[in-house]
Design a protein around this motif. Structure first.
Motif, PDB file in Angstrom:
ATOM      1  N   GLU A 193      18.430   2.385 -71.112  1.00 37.98           N
ATOM      2  CA  GLU A 193      17.540   1.235 -70.838  1.00 37.98           C
ATOM      3  C   GLU A 193      17.070   0.588 -72.143  1.00 37.98           C
ATOM      4  OE1 GLU A 193      15.863   3.473 -67.051  1.00 37.98           O
ATOM      5  OE2 GLU A 193      14.298   2.494 -68.281  1.00 37.98           O
ATOM      6  N   ILE A 194      16.532   1.427 -73.046  1.00 33.67           N
ATOM      7  CA  ILE A 194      16.001   0.894 -74.316  1.00 33.67           C
ATOM      8  C   ILE A 194      17.124   0.203 -75.098  1.00 33.67           C
ATOM      9  CG2 ILE A 194      14.878   1.518 -76.509  1.00 33.67           C
ATOM     10  CD1 ILE A 194      13.997   4.171 -74.954  1.00 33.67           C
ATOM     11  N   ALA A 195      18.285   0.836 -75.127  1.00 40.65           N
ATOM     12  CA  ALA A 195      19.419   0.270 -75.877  1.00 40.65           C
ATOM     13  C   ALA A 195      19.803  -1.099 -75.320  1.00 40.65           C
ATOM     14  CB  ALA A 195      20.605   1.234 -75.809  1.00 40.65           C
ATOM     15  N   HIS A 196      19.927  -1.197 -74.014  1.00 41.82           N
ATOM     16  CA  HIS A 196      20.332  -2.477 -73.403  1.00 41.82           C
ATOM     17  C   HIS A 196      19.269  -3.556 -73.602  1.00 41.82           C
ATOM     18  CE1 HIS A 196      23.668  -0.695 -70.613  1.00 41.82           C
ATOM     19  NE2 HIS A 196      23.952  -0.611 -71.901  1.00 41.82           N
ATOM     20  N   GLU A 197      18.000  -3.158 -73.615  1.00 40.80           N
ATOM     21  CA  GLU A 197      16.935  -4.133 -73.880  1.00 40.80           C
ATOM     22  C   GLU A 197      17.119  -4.732 -75.284  1.00 40.80           C
ATOM     23  OE1 GLU A 197      13.732  -1.572 -71.274  1.00 40.80           O
ATOM     24  OE2 GLU A 197      13.445  -1.773 -73.471  1.00 40.80           O
ATOM     25  N   GLY A 249      20.246  -5.044 -76.701  1.00 41.76           N
ATOM     26  CA  GLY A 249      21.617  -5.523 -76.855  1.00 41.76           C
ATOM     27  C   GLY A 249      22.567  -4.499 -77.462  1.00 41.76           C
ATOM     28  N   VAL A 250      22.216  -3.221 -77.329  1.00 44.70           N
ATOM     29  CA  VAL A 250      23.039  -2.141 -77.896  1.00 44.70           C
ATOM     30  C   VAL A 250      23.809  -1.455 -76.768  1.00 44.70           C
ATOM     31  CG1 VAL A 250      22.970   0.099 -79.080  1.00 44.70           C
ATOM     32  CG2 VAL A 250      21.470  -1.769 -79.838  1.00 44.70           C
ATOM     33  N   LYS A 251      25.121  -1.305 -76.922  1.00 47.00           N
ATOM     34  CA  LYS A 251      25.937  -0.627 -75.897  1.00 47.00           C
ATOM     35  C   LYS A 251      25.843   0.888 -76.075  1.00 47.00           C
ATOM     36  CE  LYS A 251      29.596  -3.811 -74.316  1.00 47.00           C
ATOM     37  NZ  LYS A 251      28.679  -4.775 -73.841  1.00 47.00           N
ATOM     38  N   VAL A 252      26.057   1.624 -74.957  1.00 48.70           N
ATOM     39  CA  VAL A 252      25.953   3.085 -75.001  1.00 48.70           C
ATOM     40  C   VAL A 252      27.225   3.734 -74.463  1.00 48.70           C
ATOM     41  CG1 VAL A 252      24.689   5.112 -74.198  1.00 48.70           C
ATOM     42  CG2 VAL A 252      23.448   3.000 -74.752  1.00 48.70           C
ATOM     43  N   ILE A 253      27.783   4.650 -75.268  1.00 49.78           N
ATOM     44  CA  ILE A 253      28.923   5.460 -74.857  1.00 49.78           C
ATOM     45  C   ILE A 253      28.410   6.877 -74.583  1.00 49.78           C
ATOM     46  CG2 ILE A 253      31.124   6.465 -75.585  1.00 49.78           C
ATOM     47  CD1 ILE A 253      31.458   3.976 -77.430  1.00 49.78           C
ATOM     48  N   SER A 254      28.701   7.416 -73.398  1.00 53.25           N
ATOM     49  CA  SER A 254      28.328   8.781 -73.043  1.00 53.25           C
ATOM     50  C   SER A 254      29.469   9.680 -73.518  1.00 53.25           C
ATOM     51  CB  SER A 254      28.189   8.840 -71.518  1.00 53.25           C
ATOM     52  OG  SER A 254      27.210   9.733 -71.102  1.00 53.25           O
ATOM     53  N   TYR A 255      29.159  10.548 -74.511  1.00 58.37           N
ATOM     54  CA  TYR A 255      30.190  11.325 -75.203  1.00 58.37           C
ATOM     55  C   TYR A 255      30.215  12.755 -74.682  1.00 58.37           C
ATOM     56  CZ  TYR A 255      32.706  13.294 -79.275  1.00 58.37           C
ATOM     57  OH  TYR A 255      33.596  13.949 -80.095  1.00 58.37           O
ATOM     58  N   ASP A 256      31.307  13.191 -74.141  1.00 56.96           N
ATOM     59  CA  ASP A 256      31.563  14.526 -73.628  1.00 56.96           C
ATOM     60  C   ASP A 256      30.733  14.836 -72.372  1.00 56.96           C
ATOM     61  OD1 ASP A 256      31.116  17.781 -73.683  1.00 56.96           O
ATOM     62  OD2 ASP A 256      33.080  17.152 -74.395  1.00 56.96           O
ATOM     63  N   LEU A 277      28.098  13.317 -69.293  1.00 58.26           N
ATOM     64  CA  LEU A 277      27.740  12.058 -68.628  1.00 58.26           C
ATOM     65  C   LEU A 277      26.231  11.887 -68.516  1.00 58.26           C
ATOM     66  CD1 LEU A 277      28.828   9.557 -67.130  1.00 58.26           C
ATOM     67  CD2 LEU A 277      28.859  10.923 -65.025  1.00 58.26           C
ATOM     68  N   ILE A 278      25.756  10.665 -68.823  1.00 55.23           N
ATOM     69  CA  ILE A 278      24.361  10.312 -68.558  1.00 55.23           C
ATOM     70  C   ILE A 278      24.291   9.817 -67.111  1.00 55.23           C
ATOM     71  CG2 ILE A 278      22.469   8.743 -69.157  1.00 55.23           C
ATOM     72  CD1 ILE A 278      23.689   8.601 -72.010  1.00 55.23           C
ATOM     73  N   LEU A 279      23.375  10.366 -66.336  1.00 58.90           N
ATOM     74  CA  LEU A 279      23.311  10.026 -64.915  1.00 58.90           C
ATOM     75  C   LEU A 279      22.347   8.866 -64.650  1.00 58.90           C
ATOM     76  CD1 LEU A 279      23.228  13.660 -63.416  1.00 58.90           C
ATOM     77  CD2 LEU A 279      25.198  12.122 -63.638  1.00 58.90           C
ATOM     78  N   ASN A 280      22.622   8.159 -63.515  1.00 54.57           N
ATOM     79  CA  ASN A 280      21.668   7.143 -63.032  1.00 54.57           C
ATOM     80  C   ASN A 280      21.301   6.110 -64.090  1.00 54.57           C
ATOM     81  OD1 ASN A 280      21.506   8.635 -60.578  1.00 54.57           O
ATOM     82  ND2 ASN A 280      20.259  10.113 -61.731  1.00 54.57           N
ATOM     83  N   ALA A 281      22.314   5.590 -64.760  1.00 55.76           N
ATOM     84  CA  ALA A 281      22.067   4.563 -65.795  1.00 55.76           C
ATOM     85  C   ALA A 281      23.312   3.693 -65.942  1.00 55.76           C
ATOM     86  CB  ALA A 281      21.742   5.239 -67.131  1.00 55.76           C
ATOM     87  N   ASP A 282      23.143   2.480 -66.502  1.00 56.69           N
ATOM     88  CA  ASP A 282      24.268   1.533 -66.676  1.00 56.69           C
ATOM     89  C   ASP A 282      25.068   1.850 -67.933  1.00 56.69           C
ATOM     90  OD1 ASP A 282      21.937  -0.917 -65.569  1.00 56.69           O
ATOM     91  OD2 ASP A 282      23.568   0.029 -64.417  1.00 56.69           O
ATOM     92  N   VAL A 283      25.612   3.052 -67.984  1.00 61.04           N
ATOM     93  CA  VAL A 283      26.384   3.491 -69.150  1.00 61.04           C
ATOM     94  C   VAL A 283      27.596   2.578 -69.331  1.00 61.04           C
ATOM     95  CG1 VAL A 283      27.758   5.408 -70.066  1.00 61.04           C
ATOM     96  CG2 VAL A 283      25.639   5.877 -68.830  1.00 61.04           C
ATOM     97  N   ASP A 284      27.897   2.199 -70.574  1.00 56.70           N
ATOM     98  CA  ASP A 284      28.994   1.258 -70.817  1.00 56.70           C
ATOM     99  C   ASP A 284      30.365   1.930 -70.804  1.00 56.70           C
ATOM    100  OD1 ASP A 284      27.456  -1.303 -71.451  1.00 56.70           O
ATOM    101  OD2 ASP A 284      26.467   0.222 -72.699  1.00 56.70           O
TER     102      ASP A 284
END
Ligand code: GAL
Length: 355
Positions: free
Chosen positions: A122-126, A128-135, A137-144
């Motif tokens: 959430e904070i990252a998208h606010e 303009g930063v994209k997020v990669i979930s590495y190894d 998974l981040i749950l319940n979020a708009d992961v890129d």
């Protein structure tokens, strides 16, 4: 303790940890001011600036992830800063906030907790930063994007290797950390293999639990309790990774059962390979960290250059179908160490055999 004091303490702690861990950008030799100036410079430069936030550096593999990921980002012309939260959800969120304030273009996250890490997205998208979930998974979020191995297949491989040694008897399941979505997927894969034998009454699952923080000492204590509760009558153990397997084998050794009871693992740690050669551990699962880190670095740089990522794979995380890259794991026993781990250069013959 009120929120403001707690947040300022966390900030101080995160800055201290940050100062300690900023090894990778080889800034540590310079004074703090110079380092801050450089960080500002980095943020303002054209070069992609990638933040890599790890859960921990406790397990051997995460050092390899750090080295390989940093090397590839640098090779692709980017800057990278790596921070590790030592298993603390709060510190990880604060570290992510720090990197966003510093101007990263992309965050690559190994979540300490699959649920709480959604606030990082959430904070990252606010900002303009994209997020990669590495190894993991981040749950319940708009992961890129999510990049990992097929973790259910890892669980299937672990169970299949163990039932190849023991098709019946008392089994124990020593899982990973329940806060880690991988641990949930591993267990699902394992149960897909075990359940039919449990239903037939061939296998008795006498112990089945997750292990806090993937901590080997906790796994050892849990295994000692399981042995105690079952009069030492445990015939096989499915341990979720090499760290927990090491704890299990220590516990078995206290009853002179090490080597008699098959035990699984994951991560191809050096000590695990040695245990497999000695016969106290049955198998491990090798995951090419090289492939994972290099692919993740390429995707991060593409995101930083505002390019889209082509993939036909998606993984549901409870909110969206996350675009994904899933890599293939490899089961390793004493019979294929040479053509897997050594051939890939993951470990050397010298490291394993000392010669
Ligand atoms: C998992 C990872 C494993 C394991 C574990 C402990 O998420 O997939 O390779 O090492 O974390 O850190």
């Amino acid at each position: 303790m009120n929120m403001i004091i707690k947040r300022s303490l966390l900030l101080i702690l995160a800055i201290l940890i940050t100062a300690f861990i900023v090894g990778c950008s080889s800034e540590s030799s310079k004074t703090d001011n110079q380092a801050n100036d450089t960080t500002k410079l980095i943020a303002n430069e054209e070069k992609p600036y990638i933040g890599f936030v790890l859960d921990t550096l406790k397990d051997e593999r995460w050092y390899k992830d750090k080295e390989l990921f940093e090397g590839k980002v640098t090779e692709l012309g980017g800057h990278v800063k790596t921070l590790a939260a030592n298993g603390s959800d709060d510190i990880q969120i604060t570290q992510a906030e720090l990197l966003i304030e510093e101007g990263v273009d992309v965050l690559v996250v190994v979540p300490t907790n699959a649920d709480t890490a959604s606030s990082i997205v959430e904070i990252a998208h606010e900002n303009g930063v994209k997020v990669i979930s590495y190894d993991r998974l981040i749950l319940n979020a708009d992961v890129d994007h999510y990049i990992s191995f097929d973790n259910e297949k890892v669980g299937e491989m672990q169970a299949s290797a163990i039932i190849a040694q023991r098709t019946e008897g008392n089994f124990a399941y020593i899982g990973g950390a329940e806060t880690d979505n991988n641990a949930v997927l591993l267990r699902q894969g394992t149960m897909r293999i075990l359940q039919p034998l449990i239903d037939e009454g061939k296998i008795n699952l006498v112990y089945d639990n997750y292990t806090d923080g993937w901590n080997p000492d906790v796994a050892e204590e849990n295994m000692k309790a399981a042995l105690q509760d079952n009069g030492n009558q445990i015939d096989a153990v499915i341990a979720a990774n090499d760290g927990t397997a090491g704890g299990v084998i220590n516990a078995l050794a206290t009853k002179n059962l090490d080597g008699d009871v098959p035990v699984s693992g994951q991560d191809a740690e050096l000590n695990a390979i040695k245990r497999i050669i000695d016969g106290t551990q049955t198998m491990t699962v090798y995951k090419s960290i090289n492939l994972l880190a290099e692919n993740a670095a390429e995707i991060a740089i593409q995101f930083a250059n505002e390019e889209s990522i082509a993939t036909d794979q998606t993984i549901p995380n409870g909110k969206i179908d996350v675009p994904a890259t899933l890599l293939e794991p490899i089961a390793v026993t004493k019979d294929n160490i040479e053509e897997t781990i050594i051939k890939d250069g993951y470990l050397t013959t010298e490291e394993i055999y000392g010669k």
